[in-house]
Design a protein around this motif. Structure first.
Motif, PDB file in Angstrom:
ATOM      1  N   LYS A   1      16.076  -4.732   7.767  1.00 56.99           N
ATOM      2  CA  LYS A   1      15.858  -4.253   6.395  1.00 56.99           C
ATOM      3  C   LYS A   1      15.098  -5.259   5.533  1.00 56.99           C
ATOM      4  O   LYS A   1      14.633  -4.904   4.450  1.00 56.99           O
ATOM      5  CB  LYS A   1      17.191  -3.904   5.741  1.00 56.99           C
ATOM      6  CG  LYS A   1      17.738  -2.590   6.273  1.00 56.99           C
ATOM      7  CD  LYS A   1      18.989  -2.163   5.570  1.00 56.99           C
ATOM      8  CE  LYS A   1      19.478  -0.837   6.140  1.00 56.99           C
ATOM      9  NZ  LYS A   1      20.810  -0.505   5.631  1.00 56.99           N
TER      10      LYS A   1
ATOM     11  N   LEU B   1      14.121  -3.295   1.908  1.00 56.67           N
ATOM     12  CA  LEU B   1      15.223  -2.418   1.526  1.00 56.67           C
ATOM     13  C   LEU B   1      16.473  -3.233   1.226  1.00 56.67           C
ATOM     14  O   LEU B   1      17.352  -2.792   0.503  1.00 56.67           O
ATOM     15  CB  LEU B   1      15.525  -1.415   2.633  1.00 56.67           C
ATOM     16  CG  LEU B   1      14.662  -0.176   2.657  1.00 56.67           C
ATOM     17  CD1 LEU B   1      15.070   0.729   3.797  1.00 56.67           C
ATOM     18  CD2 LEU B   1      14.748   0.569   1.334  1.00 56.67           C
TER      19      LEU B   1
ATOM     20  N   GLY C   1       7.763   3.377   8.840  1.00 54.32           N
ATOM     21  CA  GLY C   1       8.706   4.495   8.885  1.00 54.32           C
ATOM     22  C   GLY C   1      10.077   3.977   9.281  1.00 54.32           C
ATOM     23  O   GLY C   1      10.183   3.018  10.041  1.00 54.32           O
ATOM     24  N   LEU C   2      11.124   4.591   8.749  1.00 58.30           N
ATOM     25  CA  LEU C   2      12.477   4.113   9.057  1.00 58.30           C
ATOM     26  C   LEU C   2      13.313   5.231   9.664  1.00 58.30           C
ATOM     27  O   LEU C   2      13.337   6.350   9.162  1.00 58.30           O
ATOM     28  CB  LEU C   2      13.158   3.612   7.780  1.00 58.30           C
ATOM     29  CG  LEU C   2      14.624   3.201   7.923  1.00 58.30           C
ATOM     30  CD1 LEU C   2      14.744   1.846   8.607  1.00 58.30           C
ATOM     31  CD2 LEU C   2      15.326   3.182   6.579  1.00 58.30           C
TER      32      LEU C   2
ATOM     33  N   ARG D   1      22.462   7.149  10.961  1.00 59.62           N
ATOM     34  CA  ARG D   1      22.791   8.543  10.736  1.00 59.62           C
ATOM     35  C   ARG D   1      21.510   9.195  10.263  1.00 59.62           C
ATOM     36  O   ARG D   1      20.918   8.727   9.306  1.00 59.62           O
ATOM     37  CB  ARG D   1      23.822   8.631   9.618  1.00 59.62           C
ATOM     38  CG  ARG D   1      25.139   9.181  10.045  1.00 59.62           C
ATOM     39  CD  ARG D   1      26.082   9.431   8.880  1.00 59.62           C
ATOM     40  NE  ARG D   1      25.993   8.514   7.758  1.00 59.62           N
ATOM     41  CZ  ARG D   1      26.448   8.834   6.544  1.00 59.62           C
ATOM     42  NH1 ARG D   1      26.975  10.017   6.330  1.00 59.62           N
ATOM     43  NH2 ARG D   1      26.375   7.962   5.551  1.00 59.62           N
TER      44      ARG D   1
ATOM     45  N   MET E   1      19.113  11.159   8.085  1.00 58.95           N
ATOM     46  CA  MET E   1      19.273  11.476   6.667  1.00 58.95           C
ATOM     47  C   MET E   1      18.211  12.452   6.209  1.00 58.95           C
ATOM     48  O   MET E   1      17.208  12.055   5.607  1.00 58.95           O
ATOM     49  CB  MET E   1      19.139  10.188   5.838  1.00 58.95           C
ATOM     50  CG  MET E   1      20.431   9.497   5.575  1.00 58.95           C
ATOM     51  SD  MET E   1      21.478  10.495   4.510  1.00 58.95           S
ATOM     52  CE  MET E   1      23.071   9.959   5.090  1.00 58.95           C
TER      53      MET E   1
ATOM     54  N   LEU F   1      16.366  14.875   3.766  1.00 58.12           N
ATOM     55  CA  LEU F   1      16.401  14.984   2.313  1.00 58.12           C
ATOM     56  C   LEU F   1      16.948  16.363   1.942  1.00 58.12           C
ATOM     57  O   LEU F   1      16.822  17.308   2.724  1.00 58.12           O
ATOM     58  CB  LEU F   1      14.980  14.810   1.744  1.00 58.12           C
ATOM     59  CG  LEU F   1      14.249  13.550   2.179  1.00 58.12           C
ATOM     60  CD1 LEU F   1      12.844  13.522   1.596  1.00 58.12           C
ATOM     61  CD2 LEU F   1      15.016  12.311   1.755  1.00 58.12           C
ATOM     62  N   PRO F   2      17.573  16.473   0.781  1.00 58.74           N
ATOM     63  CA  PRO F   2      18.206  17.753   0.415  1.00 58.74           C
ATOM     64  C   PRO F   2      17.178  18.811   0.054  1.00 58.74           C
ATOM     65  O   PRO F   2      17.108  19.234  -1.090  1.00 58.74           O
ATOM     66  CB  PRO F   2      19.083  17.370  -0.781  1.00 58.74           C
ATOM     67  CG  PRO F   2      18.435  16.175  -1.365  1.00 58.74           C
ATOM     68  CD  PRO F   2      17.773  15.448  -0.243  1.00 58.74           C
TER      69      PRO F   2
ATOM     70  N   ALA G   1      19.431  20.400   6.326  1.00 59.83           N
ATOM     71  CA  ALA G   1      20.789  20.003   6.690  1.00 59.83           C
ATOM     72  C   ALA G   1      21.391  20.932   7.737  1.00 59.83           C
ATOM     73  O   ALA G   1      22.394  20.609   8.366  1.00 59.83           O
ATOM     74  CB  ALA G   1      21.668  19.970   5.444  1.00 59.83           C
TER      75      ALA G   1
ATOM     76  N   ARG H   1       9.010  13.000   9.616  1.00 55.28           N
ATOM     77  CA  ARG H   1       8.853  12.698   8.195  1.00 55.28           C
ATOM     78  C   ARG H   1       8.263  11.310   7.998  1.00 55.28           C
ATOM     79  O   ARG H   1       7.387  11.086   7.169  1.00 55.28           O
ATOM     80  CB  ARG H   1      10.225  12.791   7.529  1.00 55.28           C
ATOM     81  CG  ARG H   1      10.247  12.561   6.060  1.00 55.28           C
ATOM     82  CD  ARG H   1      11.655  12.642   5.534  1.00 55.28           C
ATOM     83  NE  ARG H   1      12.462  11.506   5.973  1.00 55.28           N
ATOM     84  CZ  ARG H   1      13.783  11.453   5.912  1.00 55.28           C
ATOM     85  NH1 ARG H   1      14.463  12.478   5.456  1.00 55.28           N
ATOM     86  NH2 ARG H   1      14.439  10.392   6.319  1.00 55.28           N
ATOM     87  N   GLY H   2       8.771  10.365   8.808  1.00 49.99           N
ATOM     88  CA  GLY H   2       8.264   8.999   8.723  1.00 49.99           C
ATOM     89  C   GLY H   2       6.817   8.923   9.172  1.00 49.99           C
ATOM     90  O   GLY H   2       5.999   8.253   8.548  1.00 49.99           O
TER      91      GLY H   2
ATOM     92  N   LEU I   1      20.193   7.660   2.065  1.00 44.99           N
ATOM     93  CA  LEU I   1      19.244   8.622   1.526  1.00 44.99           C
ATOM     94  C   LEU I   1      18.228   7.914   0.625  1.00 44.99           C
ATOM     95  O   LEU I   1      17.038   8.221   0.646  1.00 44.99           O
ATOM     96  CB  LEU I   1      19.988   9.701   0.745  1.00 44.99           C
ATOM     97  CG  LEU I   1      19.222  10.987   0.495  1.00 44.99           C
ATOM     98  CD1 LEU I   1      18.824  11.647   1.789  1.00 44.99           C
ATOM     99  CD2 LEU I   1      20.037  11.942  -0.343  1.00 44.99           C
TER     100      LEU I   1
ATOM    101  N   SER J   1      11.630   4.262   2.070  1.00 48.01           N
ATOM    102  CA  SER J   1      10.817   3.848   3.217  1.00 48.01           C
ATOM    103  C   SER J   1       9.638   4.785   3.427  1.00 48.01           C
ATOM    104  O   SER J   1       8.756   4.495   4.228  1.00 48.01           O
ATOM    105  CB  SER J   1      11.679   3.766   4.469  1.00 48.01           C
ATOM    106  OG  SER J   1      12.041   5.051   4.872  1.00 48.01           O
ATOM    107  N   LEU J   2       9.621   5.921   2.737  1.00 48.18           N
ATOM    108  CA  LEU J   2       8.442   6.775   2.791  1.00 48.18           C
ATOM    109  C   LEU J   2       7.410   6.337   1.764  1.00 48.18           C
ATOM    110  O   LEU J   2       6.367   6.974   1.599  1.00 48.18           O
ATOM    111  CB  LEU J   2       8.819   8.230   2.526  1.00 48.18           C
ATOM    112  CG  LEU J   2       9.707   8.886   3.577  1.00 48.18           C
ATOM    113  CD1 LEU J   2      10.141  10.267   3.133  1.00 48.18           C
ATOM    114  CD2 LEU J   2       8.969   8.983   4.896  1.00 48.18           C
TER     115      LEU J   2
ATOM    116  N   VAL K   1      14.983  13.129  -5.104  1.00 41.04           N
ATOM    117  CA  VAL K   1      15.962  13.256  -4.030  1.00 41.04           C
ATOM    118  C   VAL K   1      17.402  13.048  -4.506  1.00 41.04           C
ATOM    119  O   VAL K   1      18.246  13.926  -4.327  1.00 41.04           O
ATOM    120  CB  VAL K   1      15.631  12.279  -2.884  1.00 41.04           C
ATOM    121  CG1 VAL K   1      16.693  12.347  -1.812  1.00 41.04           C
ATOM    122  CG2 VAL K   1      14.269  12.603  -2.308  1.00 41.04           C
TER     123      VAL K   1
ATOM    124  N   LEU L   1      22.055  23.627  -0.501  1.00 41.11           N
ATOM    125  CA  LEU L   1      21.831  22.235  -0.123  1.00 41.11           C
ATOM    126  C   LEU L   1      22.370  21.939   1.271  1.00 41.11           C
ATOM    127  O   LEU L   1      21.874  21.067   1.966  1.00 41.11           O
ATOM    128  CB  LEU L   1      22.493  21.297  -1.146  1.00 41.11           C
ATOM    129  CG  LEU L   1      21.772  21.184  -2.486  1.00 41.11           C
ATOM    130  CD1 LEU L   1      22.527  20.272  -3.407  1.00 41.11           C
ATOM    131  CD2 LEU L   1      20.362  20.655  -2.289  1.00 41.11           C
TER     132      LEU L   1
END
Lengths: 282, 254, 325
Positions: free
Chosen positions: B51, B56, B91-92, B96, B98, B100-101, B149, B163-164, C208, C214-215, C226, C324
């Motif tokens: 990180k 991050l 890219g990460l 888990r 993740m 996006l919603p 999700a 996505r990355g 999240l 990271s994007l 987000v 969601l």
């Protein structure tokens, strides 16, 4: 790229302004209460009842309201606890998880939590007509008790639900009945949380004015029986603040300071309980 | 690593978290277009090191970082560094997945939109391309507007990979990217990594030695915040020089 | 015998006397414990019925007391009439309903953006030191009774509106106005909304944030696009709670809103929200014909609006959470 950075900057500034406005106004309230209240605090204020009428009499203090508020809030909290503890025990020990009755009870409690206190006051008035009650400490206790019931019940429910499931299982496997599990294990485990819930209800009870305006009345005296009308701090503030006489308004400021101190004390106490509580859980 | 120009170079990196000296004098070069695995027992600072590559770690309260991390020769900890752009280069994949919603489509399009791509047909084309890159397209092409999700965990992780990739990074960082996945999804991701190193530099943290052996060209072994040994995978894992590495590879410490 | 065998035998006292450990006594004691448990189950279950019952009683009680006035006046006259003269039997509640709506809307318009921005600041940007001061302060202030906010309104907000806002807007005002009511209410619901929004933003997993950053997103982009989205059910719930607090609040508003029966034409006019109507007139309730029935009907209107709002917001939240997840 510059636009993105500018947007971030802009919102950063907006957030700071918002925080300043909010904390500034909240700070200003605390400051006003202190500045208005402290000069008017005296031994007479907290040890004497008003003489010559709460609205016009210049002498005396607000002992009637202090004592009255405690009578009312303690009574209401006990009344609410008597009703909620069995409810919470049923939902968390006896009922199967996600039982329909529990879900209905929780839903009703949530809805009742959103009902304004003036509606409880109006309902209290209806109730008094039906039961033939007079404006009294008793009527106040009943209505304020019902007002704080949803808060106490939902908070306790959350506390009990968060108690580790293994604890219940362990108790059952030792051969305890559900009742024994409820009282000897679950209640004991969540006692600090339950006390916090009761304190929360107490705080709400001592500060609410709209529900007691119909039901508990107001008086210059300390009630001698449960059927006497009773004065409360919020109503003492409300009535006395509108008085044309400066000395009477000063009693309102003193009452406001006392009420704030009580709420502050309750908050400190429940913070302490939560801290102690989390010390014992892993 | 002589035959490669380093992509990421770390110089005298120290990270303190309160009183905890989490990274001690880290000096390492990450080779270009290879898979580098960071291995070591849990709590040794693998993830922390990873990180620091895209800053991050700064989001954790109370961290104090000193030293340099050079990406393409540029110190990302320089005062005037453009942090979002540095992160865009990498890219990460987290432990888990993740998502996006938002919908599957929007998950992939999110990064492109942030970086200024507005044209619908371009977005559409690219979303398809990157989903194919992550071998997810066939499974989701009929439900791009559903919430991400709802995908399985394995699919979610491939979604995160797509996505990355969609922000066109140079480097892929993986923080134990397969630890939450089932064996089949794990295999998917591992295969993907070996394909992707043609174009990307890949750094991944893993606690599975066999995984490192399977896909990594280089390994870095860390213990208690220090780099103990690093080099080509087979060299380090088959003939560890340091005693701690020997014990770790032999299964004495884990 | 079936029942007895199902009873666990562990609670027998470990007494030394042989009588107590005889099998007969064991079962006897067990049976009593079991019967007591069954009895208590029934008791606590009966208590559980109390909460739905209370809700029904509240509604029924207010409906019954509203019947007299509903028999004399049509529902539309009551809800849409603006003529309120208790002595002549005119009970148009529109001025009160509109005052309630105006005061609530003003408070929400002030409170929601400021609270959400502050909550975001606290959860995403603020340092630990500031949080240590802010969290207890919000906690205490959310427990402060509304009458205290009312005092502050009388002492600070009302003069401010009278001396500064009124002249600035070119309107003469006593300061006792729906704007004052809205401001006091907004300050009351600040702590409520901030606390909940802060909590739900904290629950959003850190991964999240990392995934978005990271994007190549800026911190604000990750929050706006987000984190807020992920936390939106909680944020909406917070706003709903704030709204229902504001909507039914009595004393604090009553103290600053002016209490004149009129349809307010601008935000510096005095208004007369429903809760104030009920609280202010309880004294005369029994001496003017039908007055008690009208006030109970007003309480019923308040209750029905709260109930409808509650049910509707539950539906919205459910849909949102489904979307969601």
């Amino acid at each position: 790229m510059n636009l993105r950075k500018a947007e971030e900057k802009l919102f950063n500034i907006l957030m700071r302004i918002a925080a300043c406005i909010i904390f500034g106004s909240l700070f200003a309230i605390s400051f006003t209460i202190l500045v208005k209240g402290i000069p008017n605090m005296s031994w007479d204020m907290i040890s004497k009842t008003p003489s010559g009428g709460f609205y016009l009499g210049k002498e005396g203090g607000i002992l009637n309201a202090i004592i009255g508020s405690f009578y009312l809030a303690i009574g209401a909290t006990i009344f609410a606890l008597i009703l909620t503890i069995p409810m919470v025990i049923y939902m968390n020990v006896y009922a199967s998880p996600n039982s329909r009755l529990s879900n209905i009870v929780r839903l009703c409690l949530d809805i009742m939590f959103g009902i304004p206190s003036i509606v409880y006051g109006a309902f209290g008035f209806v109730l008094m007509l039906f039961l033939g009650l007079k404006v009294s400490l008793l009527a106040g206790i009943v209505v304020v008790g019902l007002l704080i019931l949803p808060i106490i019940a939902r908070t306790m429910d959350e506390v009990m639900r968060n108690a580790p499931k293994e604890l219940k299982d362990a108790s059952f496997s030792l051969g305890a009945t559900k009742w024994e599990t409820a009282f000897k294990v679950m209640v004991r485990q969540s006692l600090p949380g339950l006390a916090t819930a009761a304190l929360l209800g107490f705080g709400r009870a001592i500060g609410d004015a709209a529900s007691v305006i119909f039901t508990a009345g107001f008086t210059d005296n300390i009630p001698h029986s449960i059927n006497d009308p009773v004065a409360t701090l919020p109503l003492a503030i409300f009535f006395q603040l509108s008085s044309p006489i400066a000395e009477v308004r000063e009693r309102a400021y003193a009452a406001a300071l006392i009420l704030t101190i009580i709420i502050f004390g309750i908050s400190l106490l429940s913070r302490y309980l939560i801290k102690k509580y989390s010390k014992h859980t892993v | 690593m002589e035959q490669n120009i380093p992509h990421i170079s770390i110089r005298n990196l120290n990270m303190k978290y309160g009183n905890n000296h989490a990274l001690k004098d880290i000096n390492i070069d990450i080779p270009n277009k290879k898979v580098t695995a960071i291995i070591g027992p849990s709590g040794c600072g693998k993830t922390t090191l990873l990180k620091t590559f895209n800053r991050l770690i700064e989001n954790v309260d109370g961290t104090d970082i000193q030293g340099e991390v050079l990406v393409d020769g540029e110190n990302i900890y320089a005062k005037n560094a453009d942090v979002p752009n540095i992160r865009k280069k990498m890219g990460l994949l987290s432990q888990r997945p993740m998502p996006l919603p938002m919908s599957i489509f929007d998950n992939i399009a999110f990064g492109m939109r942030i970086h200024g791509e507005r044209k619908k047909n371009v977005l559409k084309e690219k979303v398809e391309y990157y989903l194919q890159q992550a071998s997810l397209w066939e499974e989701v092409k009929d439900r791009l507007n559903q919430p991400a999700a709802r995908l399985s965990i394995g699919q979610q992780q491939r979604l995160c990979l797509a996505r990355g990739l969609a922000v066109e990074p140079e480097i892929i960082l993986g923080d134990e990217p397969t630890s939450a996945l089932d064996p089949i999804s794990t295999k998917h991701i591992e295969t993907k990594f070996t394909e992707l190193k043609e174009k990307y530099t890949i750094v991944m943290v893993t606690h599975i030695l066999r995984q490192a052996k399977r896909i990594a060209d280089y390994v870095v072994f860390m213990y208690l915040g220090e780099i103990i040994e690093h080099g080509p995978t087979l060299e380090v894992l088959n003939n560890p020089k340091h005693k701690l590495t020997q014990e770790y590879v032999g299964g004495v410490i884990s | 015998m079936e029942i007895q065998s199902a009873i666990p035998n562990t609670a027998i006292s470990q007494n030394t006397t042989s009588v107590n450990t005889s099998p007969h006594n064991k079962n006897d004691r067990g049976r009593r414990r079991f019967a007591f448990d069954k009895f208590m189950e029934r008791v606590v279950k009966i208590f559980s019925f109390f909460s739905p019952l209370l809700l029904i009683l509240i509604i029924a009680g207010l409906v019954i007391k509203s019947i007299p006035v509903l028999q004399e006046n049509s529902l539309s006259d009551l809800l849409l009439g603006s003529n309120f003269k208790p002595f002549t039997g005119d009970f148009g509640l529109l001025p009160f309903i509109l005052s309630t709506v105006y005061v609530t809307v003003i408070s929400i318009v002030i409170a929601i953006p400021l609270s959400i921005l502050t909550a975001i600041y606290l959860s995403e940007y603020a340092g630990k030191a500031f949080l240590k001061f802010a969290a207890p302060m919000l906690d205490i202030l959310s427990g402060i009774p509304s009458v205290i906010y009312g005092i502050w309104g009388v002492l600070v907000v009302v003069p401010f509106i009278r001396d500064y806002v009124g002249p600035w807007m070119g309107i003469e005002t006593t300061g006792y106005s729906i704007l004052s009511g809205g401001i006091v209410l907004a300050i009351m619901v600040f702590p409520v909304i901030i606390q909940i929004v802060f909590e739900v933003m904290r629950i959003v997993p850190n991964e999240l944030r990392e995934a978005t950053l990271s994007l190549g997103a800026t911190k604000w982009e990750s929050i706006r696009k987000v984190i807020i989205k992920k936390a939106s059910p909680g944020i909406i719930a917070a706003c709903i709670l704030g709204f229902s607090r504001a909507f039914g609040e009595t004393i604090a508003v009553l103290m600053v809103v002016g209490n004149m029966v009129q349809i307010p034409h601008n935000i510096l006019d005095a208004g007369y929200p429903i809760p104030s109507l009920i609280a202010n007139n309880y004294g005369e309730m029994m001496s003017i014909p039908m007055y008690d029935s009208v006030l109970m009907f007003a309480a019923l209107v308040l209750l029905v609006i709260v109930l409808i709002f509650n049910v509707y917001s539950r539906w919205v939240l459910n849909r949102l959470e489904k979307k969601l997840n």
